[in-house]
Design a protein around this motif. Structure first.
Motif, PDB file in Angstrom:
ATOM      1  N   ILE A  10      25.859  29.315  41.043  1.00  0.00           N
ATOM      2  CA  ILE A  10      27.153  29.681  40.469  1.00  0.00           C
ATOM      3  C   ILE A  10      27.124  29.215  39.025  1.00  0.00           C
ATOM      4  O   ILE A  10      26.850  28.041  38.748  1.00  0.00           O
ATOM      5  N   LYS A  11      27.378  30.137  38.092  1.00  0.00           N
ATOM      6  CA  LYS A  11      27.385  29.792  36.676  1.00  0.00           C
ATOM      7  C   LYS A  11      28.706  30.249  36.077  1.00  0.00           C
ATOM      8  O   LYS A  11      29.144  31.377  36.302  1.00  0.00           O
ATOM      9  N   ILE A  12      29.339  29.364  35.323  1.00  0.00           N
ATOM     10  CA  ILE A  12      30.558  29.685  34.578  1.00  0.00           C
ATOM     11  C   ILE A  12      30.163  29.633  33.115  1.00  0.00           C
ATOM     12  O   ILE A  12      29.673  28.614  32.632  1.00  0.00           O
ATOM     13  N   LYS A  13      30.381  30.746  32.424  1.00  0.00           N
ATOM     14  CA  LYS A  13      29.785  30.911  31.101  1.00  0.00           C
ATOM     15  C   LYS A  13      30.821  31.268  30.034  1.00  0.00           C
ATOM     16  O   LYS A  13      31.696  32.087  30.253  1.00  0.00           O
ATOM     17  N   GLY A  14      30.671  30.658  28.877  1.00  0.00           N
ATOM     18  CA  GLY A  14      31.465  30.994  27.701  1.00  0.00           C
ATOM     19  C   GLY A  14      30.620  31.749  26.706  1.00  0.00           C
ATOM     20  O   GLY A  14      29.537  32.214  27.019  1.00  0.00           O
ATOM     21  N   HIS A  15      31.133  31.919  25.492  1.00  0.00           N
ATOM     22  CA  HIS A  15      30.431  32.461  24.338  1.00  0.00           C
ATOM     23  C   HIS A  15      30.718  33.937  24.083  1.00  0.00           C
ATOM     24  O   HIS A  15      30.870  34.335  22.942  1.00  0.00           O
ATOM     25  N   SER A  16      30.788  34.769  25.102  1.00  0.00           N
ATOM     26  CA  SER A  16      30.925  36.212  24.881  1.00  0.00           C
ATOM     27  C   SER A  16      32.359  36.631  24.562  1.00  0.00           C
ATOM     28  O   SER A  16      32.573  37.743  24.091  1.00  0.00           O
ATOM     29  N   HIS A  17      33.322  35.758  24.855  1.00  0.00           N
ATOM     30  CA  HIS A  17      34.749  36.033  24.644  1.00  0.00           C
ATOM     31  C   HIS A  17      35.263  37.150  25.548  1.00  0.00           C
ATOM     32  O   HIS A  17      36.309  37.709  25.287  1.00  0.00           O
ATOM     33  N   THR A  18      34.539  37.475  26.597  1.00  0.00           N
ATOM     34  CA  THR A  18      34.977  38.521  27.525  1.00  0.00           C
ATOM     35  C   THR A  18      35.113  37.948  28.927  1.00  0.00           C
ATOM     36  O   THR A  18      34.455  36.970  29.276  1.00  0.00           O
ATOM     37  N   TYR A  19      35.961  38.595  29.712  1.00  0.00           N
ATOM     38  CA  TYR A  19      36.078  38.239  31.123  1.00  0.00           C
ATOM     39  C   TYR A  19      35.269  39.237  31.929  1.00  0.00           C
ATOM     40  O   TYR A  19      35.458  40.446  31.818  1.00  0.00           O
TER      41      TYR A  19
END
Length: 193
Positions: A153-162
């Motif tokens: 399970i990975k929770i990721k930021g950076h792309s600014h998209t959901y």
């Protein structure tokens, strides 16, 4: 199963505190929702601060690292019952690269509710379940980032998209930004509450 303990976790990313389009009102509203829902743990997947990048200085409220850090610490909502665990991202690394400031140390010293857990990719355990918080910092050399297993399970930021990517026994949740510093030409979801 009924004997499993359930916990609620808030998710945030890309607050970019110190950017001219950071959104303190949205953060205040999100904190109200966390309190209302009984959420005591928040996972933040990077770019907590705007950071100091020469090319972005026209879009930065404070061009001095320490002033921007003080601004962010003052304006990020505080609730004594909520701890925010932060995986620091590429904009947070900018303090280190530009001025030699390790934001982890400052956060630990000045706000007990803001817990920096590392840079780039961080494995945390919730119960016995590993979860990876990620915010790409590929332009920088940060040694010993953990590899993310294929089934995870990975929770990721950076792309600014959901966006949610699920399949092959893994799950990646891409979080939207809590600021509005994304170019208007991109059609992105800014907030998800």
């Amino acid at each position: 199963p009924n004997n499993v303990k359930k916990i609620k976790i808030g998710l945030l990313s890309d607050t970019h505190l110190g950017h001219i389009h950071d959104n303190i009102n949205a953060l205040d509203k999100m904190t109200e929702i966390f309190v209302e829902k009984g959420i005591n743990t928040v996972l933040h997947t990077g770019d907590f601060f705007q950071g100091i990048y020469k090319e972005y200085l026209p879009y930065t409220k404070h061009n001095n690292s320490l002033e921007q850090i003080s601004y962010g610490l003052k304006n990020y909502p505080y609730d004594k019952n909520i701890a925010t665990y932060i995986c620091l991202g590429n904009h947070d690394v900018a303090f280190w690269l530009e001025d030699g400031i390790d934001i982890k140390s400052i956060l630990m010293d000045r706000r007990h509710d803001l817990v920096p857990v590392g840079y780039g990719t961080v494995k945390i355990n919730i119960g016995r379940n590993p979860i990876y918080l990620a915010h790409p910092i590929e332009r920088y050399i940060i040694p010993n980032l953990p590899a993310v297993p294929y089934k995870s399970i990975k929770i990721k930021g950076h792309s600014h998209t959901y966006k949610i990517d699920a399949g092959n026994e893994s799950l990646t949740v891409h979080l939207p930004t809590m600021s509005s510093n994304t170019p208007r030409s991109k059609k992105l979801i800014y907030r998800s509450f």
